[in-house]
Design a protein around this motif. Structure first.
Motif, PDB file in Angstrom:
ATOM      1  N   PRO A   1      71.620  35.883 -16.003  1.00  0.00           N
ATOM      2  CA  PRO A   1      72.559  34.982 -15.326  1.00  0.00           C
ATOM      3  C   PRO A   1      73.803  35.701 -14.816  1.00  0.00           C
ATOM      4  O   PRO A   1      74.294  35.394 -13.729  1.00  0.00           O
ATOM      5  CB  PRO A   1      72.910  33.957 -16.420  1.00  0.00           C
ATOM      6  CG  PRO A   1      71.743  33.978 -17.340  1.00  0.00           C
ATOM      7  CD  PRO A   1      71.285  35.406 -17.357  1.00  0.00           C
ATOM      8  N   ALA A   2      74.325  36.669 -15.582  1.00  0.00           N
ATOM      9  CA  ALA A   2      75.509  37.409 -15.135  1.00  0.00           C
ATOM     10  C   ALA A   2      75.193  38.243 -13.902  1.00  0.00           C
ATOM     11  O   ALA A   2      76.031  38.377 -13.000  1.00  0.00           O
ATOM     12  CB  ALA A   2      76.010  38.306 -16.268  1.00  0.00           C
ATOM     13  N   ILE A   3      73.988  38.819 -13.850  1.00  0.00           N
ATOM     14  CA  ILE A   3      73.587  39.614 -12.689  1.00  0.00           C
ATOM     15  C   ILE A   3      73.560  38.739 -11.438  1.00  0.00           C
ATOM     16  O   ILE A   3      74.100  39.091 -10.394  1.00  0.00           O
ATOM     17  CB  ILE A   3      72.209  40.255 -12.932  1.00  0.00           C
ATOM     18  CG1 ILE A   3      72.274  41.232 -14.107  1.00  0.00           C
ATOM     19  CG2 ILE A   3      71.718  40.975 -11.673  1.00  0.00           C
ATOM     20  CD1 ILE A   3      70.910  41.668 -14.589  1.00  0.00           C
TER      21      ILE A   3
ATOM     22  N   GLY B   1      63.991  53.295  -0.589  1.00  0.00           N
ATOM     23  CA  GLY B   1      64.474  52.302   0.360  1.00  0.00           C
ATOM     24  C   GLY B   1      64.679  50.941  -0.275  1.00  0.00           C
ATOM     25  O   GLY B   1      65.656  50.238   0.031  1.00  0.00           O
ATOM     26  N   LEU B   2      63.771  50.549  -1.165  1.00  0.00           N
ATOM     27  CA  LEU B   2      63.915  49.270  -1.857  1.00  0.00           C
ATOM     28  C   LEU B   2      65.158  49.269  -2.740  1.00  0.00           C
ATOM     29  O   LEU B   2      65.941  48.312  -2.735  1.00  0.00           O
ATOM     30  CB  LEU B   2      62.671  48.989  -2.706  1.00  0.00           C
ATOM     31  CG  LEU B   2      61.409  48.578  -1.953  1.00  0.00           C
ATOM     32  CD1 LEU B   2      60.197  48.615  -2.877  1.00  0.00           C
ATOM     33  CD2 LEU B   2      61.566  47.173  -1.362  1.00  0.00           C
ATOM     34  N   LEU B   3      65.345  50.342  -3.493  1.00  0.00           N
ATOM     35  CA  LEU B   3      66.504  50.419  -4.378  1.00  0.00           C
ATOM     36  C   LEU B   3      67.806  50.402  -3.581  1.00  0.00           C
ATOM     37  O   LEU B   3      68.778  49.743  -3.965  1.00  0.00           O
ATOM     38  CB  LEU B   3      66.415  51.682  -5.237  1.00  0.00           C
ATOM     39  CG  LEU B   3      65.249  51.732  -6.235  1.00  0.00           C
ATOM     40  CD1 LEU B   3      65.180  53.098  -6.899  1.00  0.00           C
ATOM     41  CD2 LEU B   3      65.383  50.629  -7.290  1.00  0.00           C
ATOM     42  N   GLU B   4      67.812  51.099  -2.450  1.00  0.00           N
ATOM     43  CA  GLU B   4      69.012  51.153  -1.627  1.00  0.00           C
ATOM     44  C   GLU B   4      69.364  49.794  -1.044  1.00  0.00           C
ATOM     45  O   GLU B   4      70.546  49.457  -0.876  1.00  0.00           O
ATOM     46  CB  GLU B   4      68.819  52.174  -0.506  1.00  0.00           C
ATOM     47  CG  GLU B   4      70.041  52.390   0.362  1.00  0.00           C
ATOM     48  CD  GLU B   4      69.825  53.442   1.434  1.00  0.00           C
ATOM     49  OE1 GLU B   4      70.727  53.626   2.272  1.00  0.00           O
ATOM     50  OE2 GLU B   4      68.747  54.072   1.439  1.00  0.00           O
ATOM     51  N   SER B   5      68.340  48.988  -0.733  1.00  0.00           N
ATOM     52  CA  SER B   5      68.588  47.684  -0.104  1.00  0.00           C
ATOM     53  C   SER B   5      68.901  46.587  -1.109  1.00  0.00           C
ATOM     54  O   SER B   5      69.213  45.465  -0.711  1.00  0.00           O
ATOM     55  CB  SER B   5      67.378  47.272   0.737  1.00  0.00           C
ATOM     56  OG  SER B   5      66.236  47.075  -0.096  1.00  0.00           O
ATOM     57  N   SER B   6      68.830  46.888  -2.403  1.00  0.00           N
ATOM     58  CA  SER B   6      69.022  45.858  -3.423  1.00  0.00           C
ATOM     59  C   SER B   6      70.472  45.772  -3.859  1.00  0.00           C
ATOM     60  O   SER B   6      71.221  46.755  -3.834  1.00  0.00           O
ATOM     61  CB  SER B   6      68.144  46.150  -4.642  1.00  0.00           C
ATOM     62  OG  SER B   6      68.553  47.346  -5.292  1.00  0.00           O
ATOM     63  N   ALA B   7      70.868  44.580  -4.278  1.00  0.00           N
ATOM     64  CA  ALA B   7      72.202  44.370  -4.836  1.00  0.00           C
ATOM     65  C   ALA B   7      72.237  44.679  -6.325  1.00  0.00           C
ATOM     66  O   ALA B   7      73.288  44.998  -6.879  1.00  0.00           O
ATOM     67  CB  ALA B   7      72.649  42.930  -4.598  1.00  0.00           C
ATOM     68  N   ALA B   8      71.102  44.558  -7.008  1.00  0.00           N
ATOM     69  CA  ALA B   8      70.998  44.852  -8.430  1.00  0.00           C
ATOM     70  C   ALA B   8      69.532  45.099  -8.757  1.00  0.00           C
ATOM     71  O   ALA B   8      68.629  44.642  -8.042  1.00  0.00           O
ATOM     72  CB  ALA B   8      71.563  43.710  -9.281  1.00  0.00           C
ATOM     73  N   VAL B   9      69.312  45.805  -9.862  1.00  0.00           N
ATOM     74  CA  VAL B   9      67.955  46.124 -10.302  1.00  0.00           C
ATOM     75  C   VAL B   9      67.875  45.866 -11.796  1.00  0.00           C
ATOM     76  O   VAL B   9      68.816  46.175 -12.545  1.00  0.00           O
ATOM     77  CB  VAL B   9      67.591  47.597 -10.016  1.00  0.00           C
ATOM     78  CG1 VAL B   9      66.148  47.893 -10.426  1.00  0.00           C
ATOM     79  CG2 VAL B   9      67.808  47.931  -8.545  1.00  0.00           C
ATOM     80  N   LEU B  10      66.758  45.304 -12.235  1.00  0.00           N
ATOM     81  CA  LEU B  10      66.555  45.108 -13.667  1.00  0.00           C
ATOM     82  C   LEU B  10      65.144  45.498 -14.046  1.00  0.00           C
ATOM     83  O   LEU B  10      64.237  45.558 -13.203  1.00  0.00           O
ATOM     84  CB  LEU B  10      66.864  43.667 -14.068  1.00  0.00           C
ATOM     85  CG  LEU B  10      66.112  42.533 -13.382  1.00  0.00           C
ATOM     86  CD1 LEU B  10      65.011  42.001 -14.283  1.00  0.00           C
ATOM     87  CD2 LEU B  10      67.061  41.409 -13.022  1.00  0.00           C
ATOM     88  N   THR B  11      64.950  45.788 -15.318  1.00  0.00           N
ATOM     89  CA  THR B  11      63.639  46.173 -15.829  1.00  0.00           C
ATOM     90  C   THR B  11      63.552  45.782 -17.294  1.00  0.00           C
ATOM     91  O   THR B  11      64.451  45.115 -17.826  1.00  0.00           O
ATOM     92  CB  THR B  11      63.381  47.680 -15.610  1.00  0.00           C
ATOM     93  OG1 THR B  11      62.023  47.986 -15.936  1.00  0.00           O
ATOM     94  CG2 THR B  11      64.315  48.535 -16.461  1.00  0.00           C
ATOM     95  N   VAL B  12      62.479  46.203 -17.976  1.00  0.00           N
ATOM     96  CA  VAL B  12      62.172  45.653 -19.296  1.00  0.00           C
ATOM     97  C   VAL B  12      62.526  46.559 -20.461  1.00  0.00           C
ATOM     98  O   VAL B  12      62.448  46.131 -21.613  1.00  0.00           O
ATOM     99  CB  VAL B  12      60.676  45.279 -19.374  1.00  0.00           C
ATOM    100  CG1 VAL B  12      60.337  44.204 -18.362  1.00  0.00           C
ATOM    101  CG2 VAL B  12      59.787  46.501 -19.182  1.00  0.00           C
ATOM    102  N   SER B  13      62.890  47.817 -20.219  1.00  0.00           N
ATOM    103  CA  SER B  13      63.160  48.725 -21.336  1.00  0.00           C
ATOM    104  C   SER B  13      64.191  49.767 -20.930  1.00  0.00           C
ATOM    105  O   SER B  13      64.404  50.039 -19.745  1.00  0.00           O
ATOM    106  CB  SER B  13      61.868  49.423 -21.795  1.00  0.00           C
ATOM    107  OG  SER B  13      61.471  50.401 -20.847  1.00  0.00           O
ATOM    108  N   ARG B  14      64.813  50.389 -21.920  1.00  0.00           N
ATOM    109  CA  ARG B  14      65.805  51.422 -21.636  1.00  0.00           C
ATOM    110  C   ARG B  14      65.169  52.636 -20.964  1.00  0.00           C
ATOM    111  O   ARG B  14      65.760  53.246 -20.076  1.00  0.00           O
ATOM    112  CB  ARG B  14      66.497  51.844 -22.933  1.00  0.00           C
ATOM    113  CG  ARG B  14      67.463  50.794 -23.471  1.00  0.00           C
ATOM    114  CD  ARG B  14      68.346  51.388 -24.554  1.00  0.00           C
ATOM    115  NE  ARG B  14      67.572  51.901 -25.672  1.00  0.00           N
ATOM    116  CZ  ARG B  14      67.196  51.177 -26.718  1.00  0.00           C
ATOM    117  NH1 ARG B  14      67.524  49.900 -26.777  1.00  0.00           N
ATOM    118  NH2 ARG B  14      66.517  51.708 -27.708  1.00  0.00           N
TER     119      ARG B  14
END
Length: 374
Positions: free
Chosen positions: A23-25, A233-246
């Motif tokens: 939610p904060a993201i 390119g996907l990472l550059e165009s994103s406002a934030a990124v999340l995943t499931v593990s450190r």
């Protein structure tokens, strides 16, 4: 999978920006600046487009993660429009809710699915009972045919076999956005085509894009130039990124050049399931879910179970889910001895019943360095 607590809380030990809950993201990247009002009418809530190829009635952990995002975000002030294919290619899980939920609209789009087309030409159709089928299991083709198909996929399917869903999904989002604008876009992979569909809509619409990586994209991990460029390119165009593990967050963050948030997989609280009828009384261990070839080593456990069987014991390992051809081949002798039993795709409620009946549920760590156990 990703339940209420997981959505609210940061990953333990994550620290810093990479530990923000979902939610904060979403609030940080939202397009419009009207306040979020929880529990108010639909027009007072933020509007999220969730691009999820895997969503009920498709089964598996990916569907359950997307379902939990959709299920819990309305209580946090977000309306959710799920964009998903009408006929996805995977096993069906009739125990998961496939229709609209409070605060959630499910928009099913067309898609060009080669596997579904081949299935129709053969005169078959997917069903809940038939969920294992050729949509999920590959070993039935044999080692040589599976290898040929793997090469064909790399040559013909880029970034993956779901590319025929990208345009219809983006077009559906544009149509909704014209009358009910989105404040943020969240896409979940695999398949990476979900990110491409989300970006195809979000970039020209000026809506912030959040990428969720449930797994790392194998071609990019292997260093394939084309895949690496697309991922960048996907990472550059994103406002934030999340995943499931450190471990995943560190790998993706090193390519994104910024922190990656961790929203772990979790579970939905539920009453214990009774053991399934018809299972033999022999004690068994359970491994449920997809296997990942050389990244996991089942050999030691299979060897121990083989010795137990040879000594007259009954303990064995049951493996519902998609077992990749490489793992299946390495466990062929264990299967022949009865030490390992492959059960194919099963609905989640059947998995929960097996968990209740099992002597223990086992999981295997990645063999690579820096990855968290799974």
């Amino acid at each position: 999978m990703t339940g209420y607590r997981t959505l609210h809380e940061a990953a333990p030990g994550g620290g810093g920006a990479g530990a923000a809950p979902l939610p904060a993201i979403l609030c940080r990247v939202r397009h419009h600046r009207r306040p979020i009002i929880v529990g108010m009418g639909t027009k007072d809530r933020r509007h999220l487009a969730l691009f999820a190829y895997y969503y009920p009635p498709l089964g598996g952990a990916g569907s359950q993660r997307a379902l939990s995002f959709a299920r819990h975000l309305p209580s946090l002030g977000w309306r959710v429009t799920v964009i998903t294919p009408r006929e996805g290619v995977y096993g069906r899980d009739g125990s998961l809710p496939a229709g609209d939920l409070p605060g959630v609209r499910v928009l099913r789009t067309g898609s060009l699915e080669p596997a579904a087309l081949l299935r129709r030409l053969k005169g078959g159709a997917p069903s809940a009972v038939e969920g294992a089928g050729s949509y999920v299991e590959e070993a039935e083709l044999g080692a040589f045919a599976s290898a040929v198909r793997a090469v064909a996929r790399k040559l013909l399917y880029f970034p993956d076999a779901s590319g025929g869903w990208v345009r219809p999904a983006a077009a559906a989002a544009r149509e909704v956005h014209a009358g009910d604008p989105f404040d943020a876009v969240l896409s979940s992979s695999p398949p990476v085509s979900a990110h491409l569909a989300a970006r195809r809509f979000a970039r020209p619409a000026g809506v912030p894009l959040v990428l969720d990586f449930r797994d790392l994209w194998e071609p990019a991990v292997e260093g394939a130039a084309r895949a690496s460029r697309l991922l960048g390119g996907l990472l550059e165009s994103s406002a934030a990124v999340l995943t499931v593990s450190r471990g995943y967050a560190e790998w993706i963050g090193s390519r994104a050049g910024r922190p990656v948030a961790v929203v772990r997989n979790g579970f939905e609280p539920r009453e214990p399931e009774p053991p399934p009828p018809g299972l033999p009384g022999e004690p068994f261990l359970l491994h449920a879910g997809t296997t990942y070839g050389a990244r996991q080593d089942f050999g030691v456990l299979a060897g121990v179970l083989g010795e137990v069987r040879a000594a007259g014991g009954a303990l064995h390992l049951r493996m519902p889910g998609r077992v990749d051809p490489s793992t299946r081949g390495r466990l062929a002798a264990a299967e022949a001895s009865g030490a390992v039993r492959f059960e194919g795709f099963l609905p989640s409620d059947e998995i929960h019943r097996r968990e209740a009946a099992a002597a223990a549920v086992v999981a295997f760590a990645w063999t690579g360095e820096g990855d968290d156990p799974i």
